[in-house]
Structures are given as C-alpha cells and as structure tokens.
Design a protein around this motif. Sequence first.
Motif, short mmCIF file in Angstrom:
data_model
loop_
_atom_site.label_atom_id
_atom_site.label_comp_id
_atom_site.label_asym_id
_atom_site.label_seq_id
_atom_site.Cartn_x
_atom_site.Cartn_y
_atom_site.Cartn_z
N ILE A 45 8.03 53.50 45.42
CA ILE A 45 7.15 54.00 44.35
C ILE A 45 7.57 55.41 43.99
CG2 ILE A 45 4.80 54.58 43.66
CD1 ILE A 45 5.22 52.15 46.49
N ALA A 46 7.96 55.61 42.75
CA ALA A 46 8.32 56.94 42.26
C ALA A 46 7.05 57.64 41.79
CB ALA A 46 9.32 56.83 41.11
N VAL A 47 6.77 58.81 42.37
CA VAL A 47 5.56 59.56 42.06
C VAL A 47 5.90 60.63 41.03
CG1 VAL A 47 3.70 60.98 42.99
CG2 VAL A 47 4.69 59.14 44.39
N LEU A 48 5.31 60.50 39.83
CA LEU A 48 5.51 61.47 38.77
C LEU A 48 4.18 62.16 38.48
CD1 LEU A 48 7.36 58.72 38.02
CD2 LEU A 48 8.22 60.33 36.33
N ALA A 49 4.17 63.06 37.53
CA ALA A 49 2.94 63.78 37.18
C ALA A 49 1.97 62.82 36.50
CB ALA A 49 3.27 64.95 36.26
N GLY A 50 0.89 62.45 37.21
CA GLY A 50 -0.15 61.63 36.62
C GLY A 50 0.13 60.16 36.57
N ARG A 51 1.27 59.71 37.03
CA ARG A 51 1.56 58.27 37.02
C ARG A 51 2.60 57.94 38.07
NH1 ARG A 51 5.92 56.19 33.41
NH2 ARG A 51 7.37 57.92 33.00
N CYS A 52 2.73 56.65 38.33
CA CYS A 52 3.72 56.18 39.30
C CYS A 52 4.46 54.98 38.72
CB CYS A 52 3.06 55.78 40.62
SG CYS A 52 2.36 57.15 41.57
N LEU A 53 5.70 54.80 39.16
CA LEU A 53 6.49 53.64 38.79
C LEU A 53 6.88 52.89 40.07
CD1 LEU A 53 8.91 55.08 36.07
CD2 LEU A 53 6.89 53.64 35.71
N GLY A 54 6.70 51.58 40.04
CA GLY A 54 7.08 50.76 41.19
C GLY A 54 8.47 50.19 41.00
N LEU A 55 9.30 50.28 42.02
CA LEU A 55 10.66 49.76 42.00
C LEU A 55 10.78 48.64 43.02
CD1 LEU A 55 12.52 53.20 41.99
CD2 LEU A 55 11.80 51.85 40.02
N VAL A 56 11.08 47.44 42.54
CA VAL A 56 11.14 46.27 43.42
C VAL A 56 12.57 45.74 43.42
CG1 VAL A 56 10.26 43.95 43.87
CG2 VAL A 56 8.75 45.69 42.89
N PRO A 57 13.21 45.64 44.60
CA PRO A 57 14.61 45.20 44.66
C PRO A 57 14.76 43.69 44.64
CG PRO A 57 13.84 45.72 46.85
CD PRO A 57 12.68 46.01 45.92
N MET A 58 15.84 43.24 44.01
CA MET A 58 16.22 41.83 44.00
C MET A 58 17.72 41.73 44.24
SD MET A 58 14.14 40.53 40.61
CE MET A 58 14.90 41.82 39.62
N ARG A 59 18.15 40.69 44.92
CA ARG A 59 19.58 40.46 45.10
C ARG A 59 20.23 40.27 43.73
NH1 ARG A 59 21.34 42.23 49.90
NH2 ARG A 59 20.23 41.27 51.65
N ASP A 60 21.39 40.84 43.54
CA ASP A 60 22.11 40.76 42.28
C ASP A 60 23.50 40.21 42.57
OD1 ASP A 60 22.95 41.00 39.69
OD2 ASP A 60 23.03 43.19 39.67
N ARG A 61 23.70 38.94 42.28
CA ARG A 61 25.00 38.31 42.52
C ARG A 61 25.56 37.80 41.19
NH1 ARG A 61 26.20 37.81 47.71
NH2 ARG A 61 24.54 37.92 49.28
N ARG A 62 26.76 38.22 40.91
CA ARG A 62 27.43 37.82 39.67
C ARG A 62 28.81 37.31 40.04
NH1 ARG A 62 25.69 42.97 35.81
NH2 ARG A 62 23.58 43.19 36.67
N GLY A 63 28.93 36.00 40.10
CA GLY A 63 30.20 35.43 40.51
C GLY A 63 30.36 35.47 42.02
N SER A 64 31.58 35.27 42.48
CA SER A 64 31.83 35.16 43.92
C SER A 64 32.12 36.49 44.58
CB SER A 64 33.01 34.21 44.15
OG SER A 64 34.17 34.69 43.49
N SER A 65 32.43 37.53 43.80
CA SER A 65 32.87 38.78 44.40
C SER A 65 31.88 39.94 44.23
CB SER A 65 34.23 39.20 43.81
OG SER A 65 34.14 39.38 42.41
N TYR A 66 30.88 39.77 43.37
CA TYR A 66 29.94 40.87 43.12
C TYR A 66 28.64 40.63 43.87
CZ TYR A 66 27.04 44.25 40.58
OH TYR A 66 26.21 45.29 40.25
N ALA A 67 28.21 41.59 44.65
CA ALA A 67 26.93 41.49 45.35
C ALA A 67 26.32 42.88 45.40
CB ALA A 67 27.13 40.95 46.76
N GLY A 68 25.15 43.01 44.82
CA GLY A 68 24.47 44.29 44.80
C GLY A 68 22.97 44.10 44.73
N VAL A 69 22.28 45.11 44.20
CA VAL A 69 20.83 45.07 44.08
C VAL A 69 20.45 45.48 42.66
CG1 VAL A 69 18.64 46.09 44.85
CG2 VAL A 69 20.43 45.55 46.52
#
Length: 239
Positions: free
Chosen positions: A96-120
């Motif tokens: 959760i990113a805490v900013l002035a007066g508000r917050c943003l939630g960051l939710v990770p997901m697996r990111d696979r594109r083809g056979s060689s790319y793997a990230g988030v």
Amino acid sequence: MHPDSQISATLVCWGNAWLTGQVGLDEAADRVERQAGPQLVAGENGDLLLRAFLADLRVEGMKSLRLALPVAGDPLGLTGPPPFNSAAIEAGQAAIAVLAGRCLGLVPMRDRRGSSYAGVRWSVLEASANVPDIPSLAEAEHTLTLAMRSATDALLGVEGPAQGHRRVESVDDGLAPGYPARAHRVAALAARLAAVLRVADDRGLTSGQIVTRGNALRDLDRAVRRARVAAHHAITELV
C-alpha cells in the motif's frame, strides 16, 4: 502469486529504504527485480516500469509503503475498500502506497509472456486511507515467541510415525538497510518459522492429531504474518 512469494515484502522494505534515504531508487528497484524478474505496473495508458511508477508517486508525495499479508478471515494490513481487499486476499499479499490523504493498493500477479519471459505485473487499486490495525514491533515479537512455544508444546504431544527430517533451507530476514536491529531479529525468526511451516505435512497422523497440529500451525502462521508486517513497518517508526 504463489503463497511463498515475498515480492510485496521486498517492494515495501526496499521502497521504504529508498524513501528514507538509505538507498537510491535504482538499487531498490534492482533488488525487487532480482527476486522476481521484470516489474511492470498496469496503467491506464499501458504498463509502466516499476521504478518509473515509484518515481511518479514520490513526486505526488508518497510518504511510505505498507505491507499487507491477508488470508481469508484475517485481512491483515487491509482497511478496504472491498475490491482491493478481495484482490489482495486472493494474492495473499499486497503493498500500500501512502500518499497525502489517500492510499493506492498494489497487488502482484505473475507475468509470463512466452517461454522466456517471467516477471511480475502490479495492479493498482484505490485503497482506504484508514490506518490498519497492525501490532507494534514489540507486541509482534512477544506474540511470535508465545505462539512458537505454544506450537512446540502442542506438536510434541502429537505422536506420529517417524518421518525423515525435511531440510529447511537457510533463510535471511529479507530486510533492507536502515531497519532497526530489533526488526532484523524479528524478521529473521519469522522467516525461519515460515520456512518450517512450508515443509510441515500430516502424513501418518490420525484425524485427531491432524486437528491438534493444524490448530497449532494456524496460530503460528497468524503470529508469523503479524511479525513480518510489523518488522517491515519498523523503519517508518524511526522517521
């Protein structure tokens, strides 16, 4: 995300180390990428590199990052709204990113594109600006110690067939520079106990023994998650 992934915790601790001047943005982003590959953030006009997204948030006044490690029935670190809570519980983690007066939630997901790319790939959702109910570092350490003793006592009473000892790989506390010594100690113990929980199994036990063992490990898991969250927030208490 896989339940064993620590990517949100890594983003939180290295992001906070950057925000408090302990490391540079490139070093913080490199640490996150080193753990899980390329990091992208889903934006309205396409994906952004994580480091560019963080730099933009700092311009907007980001103060800190919080860690959430929720499970169904125990939304640790979350305060809403429901769409963000649901996504975080499904992933088992969020930042959760805490900013002035508000917050943003960051939710990770697996990111696979083809056979060689793997990230988030991180989804961004509006999060409540309310402060979550998180224990202090001292409270979390005390609770973790009691839970460890209670679990040990309970498990000693569960006699099953002899099983080969499953090796627990060495783990570190995962914290970034700038965290207090107590946070490193608590995080190291929590990491070690989390590793023990991952290799535990119920083979050869009776149904009653499984219930006893399950209750003990569930309580220990709850204490471990609280200890990890408290340790990752400790650097902001020094500011």
